[in-house]
Design a protein around this motif. Structure first.
Motif, PDB file in Angstrom:
ATOM      1  N   LEU A   1      39.647  43.210  48.554  1.00 20.04           N
ATOM      2  CA  LEU A   1      39.751  42.717  47.176  1.00 20.04           C
ATOM      3  C   LEU A   1      39.061  43.666  46.197  1.00 20.04           C
ATOM      4  O   LEU A   1      39.590  43.945  45.115  1.00 20.04           O
ATOM      5  CB  LEU A   1      39.127  41.318  47.086  1.00 20.04           C
ATOM      6  CG  LEU A   1      39.072  40.704  45.686  1.00 20.04           C
ATOM      7  CD1 LEU A   1      40.461  40.461  45.128  1.00 20.04           C
ATOM      8  CD2 LEU A   1      38.287  39.385  45.695  1.00 20.04           C
ATOM      9  N   VAL A   2      37.914  44.183  46.608  1.00 16.93           N
ATOM     10  CA  VAL A   2      37.150  45.028  45.688  1.00 16.93           C
ATOM     11  C   VAL A   2      37.962  46.270  45.283  1.00 16.93           C
ATOM     12  O   VAL A   2      38.009  46.645  44.116  1.00 16.93           O
ATOM     13  CB  VAL A   2      35.759  45.376  46.281  1.00 16.93           C
ATOM     14  CG1 VAL A   2      35.867  46.272  47.481  1.00 16.93           C
ATOM     15  CG2 VAL A   2      34.862  45.998  45.224  1.00 16.93           C
TER      16      VAL A   2
ATOM     17  N   LEU B   1      40.785  45.264  42.919  1.00 21.77           N
ATOM     18  CA  LEU B   1      40.336  44.981  41.552  1.00 21.77           C
ATOM     19  C   LEU B   1      40.073  46.272  40.772  1.00 21.77           C
ATOM     20  O   LEU B   1      40.410  46.377  39.593  1.00 21.77           O
ATOM     21  CB  LEU B   1      39.082  44.101  41.576  1.00 21.77           C
ATOM     22  CG  LEU B   1      39.297  42.667  42.060  1.00 21.77           C
ATOM     23  CD1 LEU B   1      37.979  41.907  42.137  1.00 21.77           C
ATOM     24  CD2 LEU B   1      40.283  41.916  41.166  1.00 21.77           C
ATOM     25  N   ILE B   2      39.498  47.253  41.460  1.00 20.35           N
ATOM     26  CA  ILE B   2      39.237  48.530  40.792  1.00 20.35           C
ATOM     27  C   ILE B   2      40.563  49.186  40.375  1.00 20.35           C
ATOM     28  O   ILE B   2      40.712  49.679  39.273  1.00 20.35           O
ATOM     29  CB  ILE B   2      38.423  49.461  41.709  1.00 20.35           C
ATOM     30  CG1 ILE B   2      36.998  48.906  41.837  1.00 20.35           C
ATOM     31  CG2 ILE B   2      38.381  50.883  41.174  1.00 20.35           C
ATOM     32  CD1 ILE B   2      36.191  49.532  42.952  1.00 20.35           C
TER      33      ILE B   2
ATOM     34  N   VAL C   1      43.515  47.742  39.847  1.00 22.38           N
ATOM     35  CA  VAL C   1      44.347  46.987  38.903  1.00 22.38           C
ATOM     36  C   VAL C   1      43.663  46.834  37.532  1.00 22.38           C
ATOM     37  O   VAL C   1      44.296  46.472  36.547  1.00 22.38           O
ATOM     38  CB  VAL C   1      44.718  45.606  39.508  1.00 22.38           C
ATOM     39  CG1 VAL C   1      43.595  44.589  39.353  1.00 22.38           C
ATOM     40  CG2 VAL C   1      46.003  45.055  38.908  1.00 22.38           C
ATOM     41  N   ARG C   2      42.379  47.119  37.486  1.00 23.51           N
ATOM     42  CA  ARG C   2      41.612  46.838  36.262  1.00 23.51           C
ATOM     43  C   ARG C   2      42.207  47.470  34.984  1.00 23.51           C
ATOM     44  O   ARG C   2      42.332  46.774  33.970  1.00 23.51           O
ATOM     45  CB  ARG C   2      40.156  47.281  36.443  1.00 23.51           C
ATOM     46  CG  ARG C   2      39.323  47.023  35.210  1.00 23.51           C
ATOM     47  CD  ARG C   2      37.863  47.163  35.516  1.00 23.51           C
ATOM     48  NE  ARG C   2      37.091  47.100  34.284  1.00 23.51           N
ATOM     49  CZ  ARG C   2      35.802  46.841  34.237  1.00 23.51           C
ATOM     50  NH1 ARG C   2      35.151  46.624  35.346  1.00 23.51           N
ATOM     51  NH2 ARG C   2      35.161  46.808  33.087  1.00 23.51           N
TER      52      ARG C   2
ATOM     53  N   ALA D   1      45.198  45.418  33.909  1.00 21.55           N
ATOM     54  CA  ALA D   1      44.816  44.052  33.515  1.00 21.55           C
ATOM     55  C   ALA D   1      44.101  44.081  32.163  1.00 21.55           C
ATOM     56  O   ALA D   1      44.369  43.244  31.290  1.00 21.55           O
ATOM     57  CB  ALA D   1      43.906  43.443  34.578  1.00 21.55           C
ATOM     58  N   GLU D   2      43.239  45.073  32.005  1.00 22.90           N
ATOM     59  CA  GLU D   2      42.473  45.164  30.761  1.00 22.90           C
ATOM     60  C   GLU D   2      43.418  45.431  29.577  1.00 22.90           C
ATOM     61  O   GLU D   2      43.301  44.801  28.521  1.00 22.90           O
ATOM     62  CB  GLU D   2      41.432  46.277  30.892  1.00 22.90           C
ATOM     63  CG  GLU D   2      40.255  46.041  29.985  1.00 22.90           C
ATOM     64  CD  GLU D   2      39.082  46.977  30.290  1.00 22.90           C
ATOM     65  OE1 GLU D   2      38.839  47.275  31.475  1.00 22.90           O
ATOM     66  OE2 GLU D   2      38.429  47.392  29.328  1.00 22.90           O
TER      67      GLU D   2
ATOM     68  N   LEU E   1      40.500  35.008  33.266  1.00 25.35           N
ATOM     69  CA  LEU E   1      40.325  35.974  34.356  1.00 25.35           C
ATOM     70  C   LEU E   1      39.689  35.311  35.584  1.00 25.35           C
ATOM     71  O   LEU E   1      40.152  35.493  36.718  1.00 25.35           O
ATOM     72  CB  LEU E   1      39.441  37.122  33.851  1.00 25.35           C
ATOM     73  CG  LEU E   1      39.422  38.410  34.654  1.00 25.35           C
ATOM     74  CD1 LEU E   1      40.824  38.978  34.827  1.00 25.35           C
ATOM     75  CD2 LEU E   1      38.519  39.446  33.980  1.00 25.35           C
TER      76      LEU E   1
ATOM     77  N   LEU F   1      41.603  34.772  39.159  1.00 31.00           N
ATOM     78  CA  LEU F   1      41.115  35.473  40.356  1.00 31.00           C
ATOM     79  C   LEU F   1      40.747  34.496  41.463  1.00 31.00           C
ATOM     80  O   LEU F   1      40.844  34.815  42.643  1.00 31.00           O
ATOM     81  CB  LEU F   1      39.917  36.357  40.007  1.00 31.00           C
ATOM     82  CG  LEU F   1      40.245  37.631  39.248  1.00 31.00           C
ATOM     83  CD1 LEU F   1      38.991  38.447  38.996  1.00 31.00           C
ATOM     84  CD2 LEU F   1      41.257  38.478  40.019  1.00 31.00           C
TER      85      LEU F   1
ATOM     86  N   ALA G   1      42.134  34.696  45.155  1.00 32.72           N
ATOM     87  CA  ALA G   1      41.266  34.746  46.345  1.00 32.72           C
ATOM     88  C   ALA G   1      41.837  33.860  47.446  1.00 32.72           C
ATOM     89  O   ALA G   1      41.854  34.230  48.616  1.00 32.72           O
ATOM     90  CB  ALA G   1      39.862  34.316  45.979  1.00 32.72           C
TER      91      ALA G   1
ATOM     92  N   THR H   1      51.633  42.578  40.961  1.00 35.20           N
ATOM     93  CA  THR H   1      52.665  41.893  40.169  1.00 35.20           C
ATOM     94  C   THR H   1      52.256  40.444  39.924  1.00 35.20           C
ATOM     95  O   THR H   1      52.374  39.929  38.816  1.00 35.20           O
ATOM     96  CB  THR H   1      54.020  41.935  40.919  1.00 35.20           C
ATOM     97  OG1 THR H   1      54.343  43.295  41.142  1.00 35.20           O
ATOM     98  CG2 THR H   1      55.128  41.270  40.134  1.00 35.20           C
TER      99      THR H   1
END
Lengths: 448, 74
Positions: free
Chosen positions: B3-4, B7-8, B10-11, B14-15, B32, B36, B40, B51
């Motif tokens: 996951l970590v 997230l990095i 896709v950030r 997403a931002e 957010l 998330l 999870a 997506t």
């Protein structure tokens, strides 16, 4: 003026103390911004025109990573707990989930839903019980720990699965009721497109078995669009196979073949074995109905091999009937007769009265074509005692008596056999359905 | 993919998406965090996570904007 504001933390990510030690090595921004304890976070110097999104992203992402780690532990425990429930009697299962906190977790609820889905193929009553258990477990879950919107999604998922299991058990009013509950929950949930697609997908199966083919088509089309948009092509494949069945039932054989072929291409052998077998079996039937016997025969060999590997006795018998149809289509009457006889004996052995009745009519049709009227009379005479003892409904038995009368009077045409065959297939799902007696000889003998 | 790492990766997308909606930090955190959390739980079953996440965020933002329009008096 100070622009200090206070923002409440999002309750779902409050972690039980001492849990969650995500490995944040190499990610200094995440590691340095783990949220403080307590219910409020102070965000300093936010400019109204350009909110400080970075801090929020850092904090929420870090929480998500820690949260997932605790969920992994829950998932591992849940596998053993759900497996344990399989060996408990129904009342004991309920006692356990009501009284033991070990069972009151998201992962156990999800495991029960998944197990119910898998059991639907082989043990429909157990499938219903596991789905019902899931609807109970979700009522015991901690809203603070899991978050309101995800919890509502999970409840909707449990009720959708219960509806599906009830549909498989032919409890259609119960299935309708459960789908209504699922739908109202989904409207309050997170808006997850996959949860909506799943609901449409499952409800389409109920609409189909209730004969509402247009509704089933619309639901499946929505499901396919949503799955495709979300990149879930395996589920697109599964939904297309169901769509093929709806096309077939709506007399759109060409579309049925196209949809099933497209669906099969998207399935994955490692995870979708059951759906691949079903899809290929359906395709054999659609090809036979389209008169494409050579293609059907080639595919049938593959399906038969898969069923044999899985020791699937009843589907193999249904495939045997297809073999008969294909042989007949390829002008091999002797082979067709042999296949029908074998299938009939198998259905009688497994007490599948309707299947035995339908294949007996296939055999009768073949014998009429071959001009073997005496054998047709003997076959029909044999049918009555078999069906009386094998869960064939009263109306269907009355229709079979009328049919026997027509055979005895030597007035049983191929058209009548086909009408009778269609009637029996429909009557299996609708015991009150009556046979249209027009065209049959008058004054049939009274049922004994 | 853990996951970590996801997230990095896709950030940035997403931002960019979330900035386009002009959310307050409170709204951003709410959307957010809850999205998330759903991810999870769906981690093992969602194939195309990027997506899924971006579609969920976009949908939640649109619903929020619609709700804002409804409550603003004329």
């Amino acid at each position: 003026m100070s622009d200090e504001i206070k923002v409440p933390t999002h309750p779902p990510f409050q972690m039980p103390s001492g849990r969650g030690t995500a490995d944040l090595e190499g990610i200094p921004t995440l590691r340095s911004t783990l949220p403080p304890a307590g219910n409020e976070i102070r965000l300093l110097s936010r400019k109204p025109t350009e909110p400080d999104y970075n801090a929020v992203f850092d904090r929420v992402f870090a929480e998500a990573v820690r949260h997932q780690e605790s969920l992994e532990a829950e998932r591992t425990q849940a596998e053993a707990l759900v497996a344990e429930l399989r060996f408990q009697p129904a009342n004991r299962r309920r006692l356990l989930i009501r009284n033991s906190r070990r069972y009151q977790t998201w992962a156990v609820a999800q495991g029960l839903i998944d197990t119910s889905y898998q059991l639907g193929f082989r043990e429909p009553a157990e499938s219903c019980d596991f789905a019902a258990l899931a609807t109970e477990v979700v009522e015991h879950l901690d809203r603070q720990r899991y978050g309101l919107a995800p919890l509502i999604d999970l409840k909707a998922s449990a009720w959708s699965q219960l509806a599906n299991a009830r549909r498989i058990c032919s409890d259609f009013p119960g299935a309708e009721q459960a789908f209504a509950t699922a739908e109202s929950l989904l409207a309050e949930g997170s808006g997850d497109p996959l949860a909506m697609a799943r609901y449409c997908d499952l409800k389409a199966s109920l609409s189909r078995v209730q004969g509402r083919f247009d509704e089933s088509f619309r639901l499946l089309t929505t499901a396919v669009q949503q799955y495709r948009r979300m990149g879930e092509f395996r589920f697109v494949g599964r939904a297309l196979i169901k769509l093929g069945l709806v096309h077939s039932l709506s007399d759109r054989n060409h579309d049925a073949i196209e949809a099933t072929r497209a669906g099969l291409e998207l399935l994955e052998p490692a995870t979708d074995r059951q759906q691949i077998m079903t899809g290929r079996h359906n395709l054999v039937r659609f090809l036979v109905e389209a008169g494409r016997f050579f293609e059907a025969r080639a595919l049938l060999l593959q399906v038969r091999r898969m069923y044999q590997e899985q020791a699937e006795a009843i589907p193999l018998l249904r495939l045997k009937v297809m073999e008969g149809h294909i042989a007949l289509g390829l002008s091999n009457a002797a082979e067709a007769e042999q296949a029908y006889l074998e299938a009939r004996a198998g259905f009688i052995h497994h007490d599948l009265g309707y299947d035995a009745a339908v294949v007996s009519l296939d055999l009768a049709s073949l014998l009429i074509r071959l001009g073997r009227a005496t054998e047709v009379k003997r076959l029909v005479a044999e049918m009555m005692p078999i069906f009386r003892s094998r869960q064939v409904h009263r109306e269907a038995l009355a229709a079979l008596l009328l049919f026997r009368h027509a055979v005895v009077a030597e007035k049983a045409s191929l058209l009548l056999v086909e009408r009778m065959r269609t009637y029996l297939k429909d009557a299996h799902k609708n015991p009150k359905l009556r046979f249209d007696t027009s065209g049959l000889p008058a004054d049939p003998p009274s049922p004994s | 993919m853990p996951l970590v790492d996801f997230l990095i990766a896709v950030r940035p997308k997403a931002e960019a998406l979330l900035r386009g909606f002009g959310l307050t930090t409170t709204e951003l955190e709410e959307i957010l965090a809850s999205t998330l959390q759903v991810l999870a739980w769906r981690w093992e079953t969602v194939r195309d996570r990027e997506t899924w996440l971006l579609a969920m965020l976009e949908r939640r933002c649109k619903l929020l904007i619609e709700a804002r329009v409804k409550v603003v008096p004329e």
